[in-house]
Design a protein around this motif. Structure first.
Motif, PDB file in Angstrom:
ATOM      1  N   ALA A 155     -26.605  29.674  81.669  1.00 19.99           N
ATOM      2  CA  ALA A 155     -26.396  28.338  82.842  1.00 19.99           C
ATOM      3  C   ALA A 155     -27.614  27.458  82.875  1.00 19.99           C
ATOM      4  O   ALA A 155     -28.766  27.944  82.444  1.00 19.99           O
ATOM      5  CB  ALA A 155     -26.289  28.871  84.396  1.00 19.99           C
ATOM      6  N   VAL A 156     -27.201  26.204  82.588  1.00 13.45           N
ATOM      7  CA  VAL A 156     -28.228  25.341  82.314  1.00 13.45           C
ATOM      8  C   VAL A 156     -28.281  24.377  83.478  1.00 13.45           C
ATOM      9  O   VAL A 156     -27.139  23.464  83.681  1.00 13.45           O
ATOM     10  CB  VAL A 156     -27.879  24.485  81.096  1.00 13.45           C
ATOM     11  CG1 VAL A 156     -29.246  23.410  80.567  1.00 13.45           C
ATOM     12  CG2 VAL A 156     -27.829  25.520  79.958  1.00 13.45           C
ATOM     13  N   LYS A 157     -29.364  23.994  84.335  1.00 15.95           N
ATOM     14  CA  LYS A 157     -29.398  23.292  85.342  1.00 15.95           C
ATOM     15  C   LYS A 157     -30.229  22.053  84.878  1.00 15.95           C
ATOM     16  O   LYS A 157     -31.517  22.225  84.482  1.00 15.95           O
ATOM     17  CB  LYS A 157     -30.144  23.858  86.436  1.00 15.95           C
ATOM     18  CG  LYS A 157     -30.106  23.117  87.877  1.00 15.95           C
ATOM     19  CD  LYS A 157     -30.605  23.949  88.722  1.00 15.95           C
ATOM     20  CE  LYS A 157     -30.544  23.231  90.316  1.00 15.95           C
ATOM     21  NZ  LYS A 157     -30.661  23.945  91.588  1.00 15.95           N
ATOM     22  N   ILE A 158     -29.871  20.916  84.776  1.00 12.52           N
ATOM     23  CA  ILE A 158     -30.453  19.756  84.356  1.00 12.52           C
ATOM     24  C   ILE A 158     -30.449  18.666  85.647  1.00 12.52           C
ATOM     25  O   ILE A 158     -29.663  18.161  86.233  1.00 12.52           O
ATOM     26  CB  ILE A 158     -29.723  18.878  83.417  1.00 12.52           C
ATOM     27  CG1 ILE A 158     -29.190  19.700  82.181  1.00 12.52           C
ATOM     28  CG2 ILE A 158     -30.493  17.511  82.872  1.00 12.52           C
ATOM     29  CD1 ILE A 158     -28.327  19.214  80.936  1.00 12.52           C
ATOM     30  N   ASN A 175     -27.043  18.558  87.752  1.00 17.03           N
ATOM     31  CA  ASN A 175     -25.759  18.945  87.102  1.00 17.03           C
ATOM     32  C   ASN A 175     -26.017  20.434  86.528  1.00 17.03           C
ATOM     33  O   ASN A 175     -27.068  20.551  85.754  1.00 17.03           O
ATOM     34  CB  ASN A 175     -25.416  18.014  86.179  1.00 17.03           C
ATOM     35  CG  ASN A 175     -24.784  16.645  86.833  1.00 17.03           C
ATOM     36  OD1 ASN A 175     -24.947  16.513  87.747  1.00 17.03           O
ATOM     37  ND2 ASN A 175     -24.390  15.804  85.968  1.00 17.03           N
ATOM     38  N   VAL A 176     -25.134  21.207  86.550  1.00 18.35           N
ATOM     39  CA  VAL A 176     -25.116  22.512  86.086  1.00 18.35           C
ATOM     40  C   VAL A 176     -23.955  22.800  84.991  1.00 18.35           C
ATOM     41  O   VAL A 176     -23.018  22.382  85.378  1.00 18.35           O
ATOM     42  CB  VAL A 176     -25.107  23.546  87.412  1.00 18.35           C
ATOM     43  CG1 VAL A 176     -25.116  24.871  86.749  1.00 18.35           C
ATOM     44  CG2 VAL A 176     -26.237  23.620  88.339  1.00 18.35           C
ATOM     45  N   PHE A 177     -24.596  23.396  83.998  1.00 19.36           N
ATOM     46  CA  PHE A 177     -23.323  23.379  82.980  1.00 19.36           C
ATOM     47  C   PHE A 177     -23.290  24.985  82.666  1.00 19.36           C
ATOM     48  O   PHE A 177     -24.523  25.701  82.882  1.00 19.36           O
ATOM     49  CB  PHE A 177     -23.742  22.795  81.425  1.00 19.36           C
ATOM     50  CG  PHE A 177     -23.921  21.257  81.769  1.00 19.36           C
ATOM     51  CD1 PHE A 177     -22.753  20.496  81.787  1.00 19.36           C
ATOM     52  CD2 PHE A 177     -25.094  20.497  82.218  1.00 19.36           C
ATOM     53  CE1 PHE A 177     -22.840  19.269  81.757  1.00 19.36           C
ATOM     54  CE2 PHE A 177     -25.331  19.313  82.449  1.00 19.36           C
ATOM     55  CZ  PHE A 177     -24.206  18.473  82.481  1.00 19.36           C
ATOM     56  N   ARG A 178     -22.356  25.368  81.967  1.00 17.22           N
ATOM     57  CA  ARG A 178     -22.234  26.782  81.470  1.00 17.22           C
ATOM     58  C   ARG A 178     -22.437  26.228  79.757  1.00 17.22           C
ATOM     59  O   ARG A 178     -22.072  25.614  79.166  1.00 17.22           O
ATOM     60  CB  ARG A 178     -20.876  27.330  81.545  1.00 17.22           C
ATOM     61  CG  ARG A 178     -20.753  28.640  80.802  1.00 17.22           C
ATOM     62  CD  ARG A 178     -19.384  29.375  81.269  1.00 17.22           C
ATOM     63  NE  ARG A 178     -17.975  28.849  80.597  1.00 17.22           N
ATOM     64  CZ  ARG A 178     -17.591  28.881  79.278  1.00 17.22           C
ATOM     65  NH1 ARG A 178     -18.193  29.651  78.476  1.00 17.22           N
ATOM     66  NH2 ARG A 178     -16.685  28.126  78.974  1.00 17.22           N
ATOM     67  N   GLY A 179     -23.289  26.952  79.377  1.00 20.95           N
ATOM     68  CA  GLY A 179     -23.740  26.729  77.790  1.00 20.95           C
ATOM     69  C   GLY A 179     -23.893  28.282  77.122  1.00 20.95           C
ATOM     70  O   GLY A 179     -23.368  29.244  77.585  1.00 20.95           O
ATOM     71  N   LYS A 180     -24.350  28.009  75.887  1.00 27.72           N
ATOM     72  CA  LYS A 180     -24.467  29.259  75.025  1.00 27.72           C
ATOM     73  C   LYS A 180     -25.651  29.509  74.425  1.00 27.72           C
ATOM     74  O   LYS A 180     -26.222  28.146  74.099  1.00 27.72           O
ATOM     75  CB  LYS A 180     -23.452  29.336  73.875  1.00 27.72           C
ATOM     76  CG  LYS A 180     -21.866  29.858  74.538  1.00 27.72           C
ATOM     77  CD  LYS A 180     -20.934  29.938  73.213  1.00 27.72           C
ATOM     78  CE  LYS A 180     -19.769  30.147  73.371  1.00 27.72           C
ATOM     79  NZ  LYS A 180     -18.644  29.851  72.327  1.00 27.72           N
ATOM     80  N   ASP A 181     -26.431  30.445  74.265  1.00 25.19           N
ATOM     81  CA  ASP A 181     -27.746  30.497  73.604  1.00 25.19           C
ATOM     82  C   ASP A 181     -27.619  30.625  72.212  1.00 25.19           C
ATOM     83  O   ASP A 181     -26.314  30.668  71.748  1.00 25.19           O
ATOM     84  CB  ASP A 181     -28.779  31.726  74.075  1.00 25.19           C
ATOM     85  CG  ASP A 181     -28.146  32.983  73.912  1.00 25.19           C
ATOM     86  OD1 ASP A 181     -27.318  33.043  73.118  1.00 25.19           O
ATOM     87  OD2 ASP A 181     -28.484  33.886  74.512  1.00 25.19           O
TER      88      ASP A 181
END
Ligand SMILES: Nc1ncnc2c1ncn2[C@@H]1O[C@H](COP(=O)(O)OP(=O)(O)O)[C@@H](O)[C@H]1O
Ligand SMILES: [Mg+2]
Length: 278
Positions: free
Chosen positions: A91-94, A78-84
């Motif tokens: 982009a965060v790929k889990i 699953n790929v999410f849009r996130g923030k640092d």
């Protein structure tokens, strides 16, 4: 933000307390209401306890502060849009542990001299795959082909540059109509050639794995299958990459380009002759 890669640190099995409240804040809104981690596990959701720990480690290092929305829910990840921690989009790929695809991963891990002694444990294969995608992103980025800049990874979680305009992820090549398809085709072939010249093959090039910001700015993604030329299948896969891409442009834009001509451009006549004799 600098590229982090520390194998020892990543593989060490440190004892880590999960701050449940912090993690609740990190999860996308619609997942926050689930009361316990067990609720999420029952649903076989991607946020199992080890994944939460991996997220917590990335939060502690500032690579992540929040998962804002889901971009994609695939079979493998699953790929999410996130923030640092500074509020910049990432982009965060889990990668999922319950993926049935891990058997398909083995041909791309076996034969890659960078990954020896891979345990046949499912979670270990998934973690190695995530590490492989991270390492490939680093290599490709340094070679100078357009890929999202890799920031960090932990276990099955990969944090990279978000490719999009404002908060909207860039569309895939397959979802758009180009005004000048030949120009982009030539540029993608040039990227494949550059990778090849520097000893790498993407091995999963397709219209699904190219994000297009505009006609002159695209990014190649999903690089987990990439292998160095030392892999015994590397030559077959570079040919497959070129043929896939040229065939897509032929189909979509009613072109009649000869894939062989492009294969020659990438790998040269001598190697092609060798390849055809295989
Ligand atoms: N760095 C990124 N920035 C924005 N969107 C991304 C990024 N990486 C992946 N995506 C989105 O997530 C989708 C799935 O990612 P991908 O890496 O192709 O995984 P898979 O095909 O294995 O599910 C892509 O089609 C794209 O829409
Ligand atoms: Mg993909």
């Amino acid at each position: 933000m600098s590229v982090e890669f520390n194998e020892e640190e990543n593989l060490e099995d440190e004892i880590f307390e999960v701050d449940e409240e912090l993690l609740r804040q990190v999860l996308p809104k619609r997942f926050r209401k689930e009361k316990t981690i067990e609720d999420r596990e029952i649903e076989n959701w991607v946020f199992d306890r080890p994944t939460l720990i991996a997220l917590a480690k990335l939060i502690n290092k500032g690579y992540l502060s929040e998962l804002v929305s889901t971009i994609s829910m695939g079979k493998e990840a699953n790929v999410f849009r996130g923030k640092d921690s500074a509020g910049f989009p990432v982009a965060v790929k889990i990668y999922k542990k319950d993926t049935t695809l891990f058997k398909d991963m083995m041909p791309y891990l076996d034969g890659d001299p960078r990954f020896k002694r891979i345990k046949r444990k499912r979670s270990h294969i998934i973690y190695t795959w995530c590490q492989k995608e991270f390492k490939n992103l680093q290599e490709f980025y340094e070679i100078g082909v357009p890929v999202p800049k890799p920031f960090a990874y932990r276990d099955n979680v990969l944090v990279m540059e978000f490719i999009g305009i404002d908060d909207i992820p860039a569309p895939r090549l397959k979802d758009i109509v180009l005004e000048d398809p030949r120009e982009m085709l030539n540029s993608i072939i040039e990227d494949i050639r550059k990778l090849y010249e520097n000893g790498f093959v993407h091995a999963d090039m397709s219209e699904y794995n190219i994000l297009v910001k505009d006609e002159s700015e695209y990014y190649i993604i999903d690089v987990g299958q990439g292998v160095p030329l030392a892999h015994p299948m590397a030559y077959r896969w570079v040919v497959r990459d070129v043929v896939n891409i040229v065939n897509y442009f032929n189909r979509r834009y009613k072109l009649c380009l000869d894939p062989k001509k492009y294969v020659l451009e990438v790998i040269g006549e001598e190697i092609l002759a060798d390849y055809l004799m295989l």
